[in-house]
Scaffold this active site. Structure first.
Site, PDB file in Angstrom:
ATOM      1  CG  PHE A   1     -78.257  24.709 -19.902  1.00  0.00           C
ATOM      2  CD1 PHE A   1     -77.265  23.889 -19.378  1.00  0.00           C
ATOM      3  CD2 PHE A   1     -78.164  26.073 -19.692  1.00  0.00           C
ATOM      4  CE1 PHE A   1     -76.193  24.428 -18.670  1.00  0.00           C
ATOM      5  CE2 PHE A   1     -77.098  26.618 -18.987  1.00  0.00           C
ATOM      6  CZ  PHE A   1     -76.112  25.790 -18.479  1.00  0.00           C
TER       7      PHE A   1
ATOM      8  CG  ASP B   1     -84.888  29.072 -17.978  1.00  0.00           C
ATOM      9  OD1 ASP B   1     -84.516  30.220 -18.300  1.00  0.00           O
ATOM     10  OD2 ASP B   1     -84.107  28.195 -17.571  1.00  0.00           O
TER      11      ASP B   1
ATOM     12  CE  LYS C   1     -77.466  32.569 -20.323  1.00  0.00           C
ATOM     13  NZ  LYS C   1     -76.170  32.509 -19.628  1.00  0.00           N
TER      14      LYS C   1
END
Length: 401
Positions: free
Chosen positions: A143, A228, A257
């Site tokens: 993801f 990531d 984030k």
């Protein structure tokens, strides 16, 4: 729990928005630290933390103060000019990651798109791959975001299906399988893009030595390792970055984030000079990327991490969380995975679904969220206390009871 106002508010939200999410029926109006309060005055322990966007809790005083101070001075210039927060943010983030250069963006998906573009351009300009032939190796069950390019290499039908035609140039291999990466690498491979721990897949931790092996394969074959760390980074796992557990330095860190402190969207890529240096003026950018407000908050986020306190809290309290969860295996839990204050908990389908577990926990004052039907994700803010972890574990045990 009192719910006088909540039902109408949920209906109104559903009436005026596209149904691209299936939220729990709770309407939050206030928050502080690890706790949130809904419009009916009910308090909940937040054990999701915005999928790691709220690593430092809601409204952390140091971060709020930085945002307030910057709001009174300057919020946006665009990158057409330089502002007084930009250099410090980029310098501090380069030092934190051990990289040479930083390119700030806004969302995690933007950072991943940036990484893809830079890797391809590096492949053509530095490695010498023939035009249009660059290939990036990715992992199944990944993801990395939901743009049309990123969903082109997703194996999740919900994220992938009905959005074609899809972007070529990606090869999907099983996660955690080094030999599959070795077999996939060829003269056109410019990068391997991986989550050091797969979040959306259910907090999947790769086998020991996997990240070291990926780094070695990339180095041996003149391929970039793109890590990531949007969900796994910035203290979530008990280290600053998940790759730190194996002492690996990727060619590029992809961050987002928690970098915005739960206040503003902030993302960035950090890489070696010979990698990010392939970009020239006009070749990539973002109007809001690296804006003064984002940089001011990001600077304070980095300062919090420089002390090591939050990494230590995540490591120590994570041990408490996982030890407590282990006692529930075989009592409604079939398996669990994770590291630090991050856990993927597989609920026994004979007991209930992950969604029902989330709803039952909500009714007991705990907010968490399911993924892929049977898995419950737990990722509380790093400011949570030992007593609050025990409270959450007690509620989960009662739900599974």
């Amino acid at each position: 729990m009192n719910s006088a106002l909540t039902p109408d508010a949920v209906v109104a939200a559903e009436r005026w928005t596209a149904h691209n999410y299936h939220p729990l029926p709770v309407v939050i109006s206030e928050a502080e630290g690890a706790w949130v309060t809904d419009i009916d005055g009910n308090r909940y322990l937040d054990c999701l933390a915005g999928y790691s966007a709220l690593n430092f809790g809601h409204r952390h005083p140091q971060l709020i103060a930085a945002a307030h101070a910057q709001l009174d001075r300057l919020t946006l210039t665009s990158r057409a000019f330089v502002h007084d927060q930009f250099a410090e943010f980029c310098h501090r983030l380069a030092d934190l990651t051990g990289q040479d250069l930083v390119l700030p963006m806004n969302t995690g998906a933007e950072a991943v798109e940036t990484a893809i573009k830079v890797a391809r351009k590096w492949g053509y300009r530095v490695k010498g791959v023939k035009p249009g032939q660059a290939k990036i190796i990715v992992a199944a069950d990944n993801f990395h975001g939901r743009t049309t390019t990123i969903v082109s290499f997703s194996t999740d039908p919900d994220a992938h299906d009905d959005y074609g035609p899809y972007t070529p140039g990606f090869q999907i291999v099983p996660y955690g399988n080094l030999s599959a990466i070795a077999e996939a690498i060829d003269q056109n491979t410019v990068a391997v893009l991986l989550e050091p721990i797969q979040g959306e897949a259910g907090v999947v931790v790769p086998p020991a030595g996997y990240l070291t092996g990926v780094s070695r394969l990339c180095s041996e074959n003149d391929v970039l390792f793109l890590a990531d760390e949007i969900q796994s980074g910035l203290g979530r796992t008990g280290e600053t970055f998940a790759v730190d557990y194996e002492g690996v330095q990727p060619d590029m860190h992809i961050l987002g984030k928690a970098l915005g402190g739960g206040i503003v969207p902030v993302s960035a890529v950090a890489a070696r000079r010979d990698v990010l240096g392939v970009l020239q003026p006009g070749q990539h950018g973002s109007t809001f990327g690296g804006n003064p407000l984002a940089c001011a908050v990001g600077i304070e986020v980095i300062k919090l991490l420089e002390k090591g306190e939050y990494q230590q809290r995540s490591a120590e309290l994570g041990q408490r969380l996982h030890a407590g969860l282990e006692t529930l295996v075989g009592q409604g839990i079939t398996a669990l995975r994770g590291r630090g204050l991050w856990a993927g908990v597989d609920i026994d389908p004979a007991v209930m679904t992950g969604r029902r577990a989330s709803e039952a926990l909500m009714e007991r004052g705990i907010l968490a969220k399911d993924t892929h039907g049977a898995t419950l994700r737990l990722a509380p803010p790093l400011v949570i206390t030992a007593d609050e972890i025990d409270y959450a574990l007690d509620q989960l045990k009662a739900v599974l009871g």
